[in-house]
Design a protein around this motif. Structure first.
Motif, PDB file in Angstrom:
ATOM      1  N   ALA A  63       0.823  -1.211   0.000  1.00 57.12           N
ATOM      2  CA  ALA A  63       0.000   0.000   0.000  1.00 57.12           C
ATOM      3  C   ALA A  63       0.856   1.260   0.000  1.00 57.12           C
ATOM      4  O   ALA A  63       0.598   2.191  -0.771  1.00 57.12           O
ATOM      5  CB  ALA A  63      -0.933  -0.004   1.214  1.00 57.12           C
ATOM      6  N   VAL A  64       1.874   1.300   0.830  1.00 52.38           N
ATOM      7  CA  VAL A  64       2.749   2.480   0.899  1.00 52.38           C
ATOM      8  C   VAL A  64       3.448   2.695  -0.442  1.00 52.38           C
ATOM      9  O   VAL A  64       3.524   3.817  -0.950  1.00 52.38           O
ATOM     10  CB  VAL A  64       3.767   2.337   2.052  1.00 52.38           C
ATOM     11  N   ALA A  65       3.941   1.620  -1.035  1.00 48.52           N
ATOM     12  CA  ALA A  65       4.657   1.746  -2.308  1.00 48.52           C
ATOM     13  C   ALA A  65       3.742   2.213  -3.442  1.00 48.52           C
ATOM     14  O   ALA A  65       4.122   3.080  -4.234  1.00 48.52           O
ATOM     15  CB  ALA A  65       5.303   0.421  -2.671  1.00 48.52           C
ATOM     16  N   VAL A  66       2.554   1.659  -3.502  1.00 45.61           N
ATOM     17  CA  VAL A  66       1.626   2.049  -4.579  1.00 45.61           C
ATOM     18  C   VAL A  66       1.187   3.496  -4.412  1.00 45.61           C
ATOM     19  O   VAL A  66       1.119   4.254  -5.391  1.00 45.61           O
ATOM     20  CB  VAL A  66       0.423   1.081  -4.637  1.00 45.61           C
ATOM     21  N   VAL A  67       0.929   3.908  -3.187  1.00 46.96           N
ATOM     22  CA  VAL A  67       0.560   5.308  -2.942  1.00 46.96           C
ATOM     23  C   VAL A  67       1.724   6.229  -3.315  1.00 46.96           C
ATOM     24  O   VAL A  67       1.531   7.254  -3.983  1.00 46.96           O
ATOM     25  CB  VAL A  67       0.124   5.528  -1.476  1.00 46.96           C
ATOM     26  N   ALA A  68       2.932   5.872  -2.917  1.00 44.02           N
ATOM     27  CA  ALA A  68       4.102   6.696  -3.243  1.00 44.02           C
ATOM     28  C   ALA A  68       4.289   6.808  -4.752  1.00 44.02           C
ATOM     29  O   ALA A  68       4.495   7.913  -5.287  1.00 44.02           O
ATOM     30  CB  ALA A  68       5.361   6.121  -2.596  1.00 44.02           C
ATOM     31  N   ALA A  69       4.205   5.683  -5.458  1.00 38.91           N
ATOM     32  CA  ALA A  69       4.353   5.712  -6.914  1.00 38.91           C
ATOM     33  C   ALA A  69       3.227   6.523  -7.555  1.00 38.91           C
ATOM     34  O   ALA A  69       3.464   7.308  -8.481  1.00 38.91           O
ATOM     35  CB  ALA A  69       4.370   4.292  -7.476  1.00 38.91           C
ATOM     36  N   GLY A  70       2.014   6.360  -7.051  1.00 43.77           N
ATOM     37  CA  GLY A  70       0.884   7.119  -7.588  1.00 43.77           C
ATOM     38  C   GLY A  70       1.039   8.613  -7.397  1.00 43.77           C
ATOM     39  O   GLY A  70       0.760   9.401  -8.312  1.00 43.77           O
ATOM     40  N   VAL A  71       1.492   9.023  -6.228  1.00 40.63           N
ATOM     41  CA  VAL A  71       1.710  10.449  -5.966  1.00 40.63           C
ATOM     42  C   VAL A  71       2.804  10.990  -6.887  1.00 40.63           C
ATOM     43  O   VAL A  71       2.667  12.090  -7.442  1.00 40.63           O
ATOM     44  CB  VAL A  71       2.055  10.685  -4.474  1.00 40.63           C
TER      45      VAL A  71
END
Length: 120
Positions: free
Chosen positions: A104-112
């Motif tokens: 979740a943290v990685a996907v949110v970071a990549a999305g941002v």
């Protein structure tokens, strides 16, 4: 097969043999996380290889987040598999899995990062 001949011994050398259905479900979960990791790495490579018209430093950062997460995720999933298998063998409650939060943290970071690259 003799329990002390299976790898890893730290897992199979403990407790009693659990119901095979639970062990196989635990293994399928590990394999699902591994497939997810492959998809993250493919997404990171594609994001950079397609050279989309996005702000390049942010695009590269998003790609690196996806690729690094794809490398780290199977390692985290392996340790999670071992923890769950040990707990089942010892008849103890299952632990809280850390794999979901890593993803979740990685996907949110990549999305941002991608969002910022699009807006720039």
């Amino acid at each position: 097969m003799n329990a002390d001949r299976r790898f890893p011994r730290a897992v199979f050398g403990r407790g009693d043999e659990p119901d095979v259905r639970f062990s196989l479900a635990n293994e399928r979960t590990f394999l699902a996380w591994t497939r997810t990791a492959l998809a993250l790495m493919a997404g990171g490579v594609a994001l950079e290889a397609l050279a989309l018209d996005l702000y390049a430093p942010l695009r590269l950062a998003a790609s690196l987040v996806l690729i690094i997460t794809g490398i780290v995720l199977p390692v985290v999933a392996w340790f999670e598999w071992a923890r769950v298998e040990r707990r089942m063998r010892e008849g103890r409650p299952l632990p809280h899995p850390p794999t979901g939060i890593v993803l979740a943290v990685a996907v949110v970071a990549a999305g941002v990062l991608v969002l910022l690259a699009v807006l720039r």
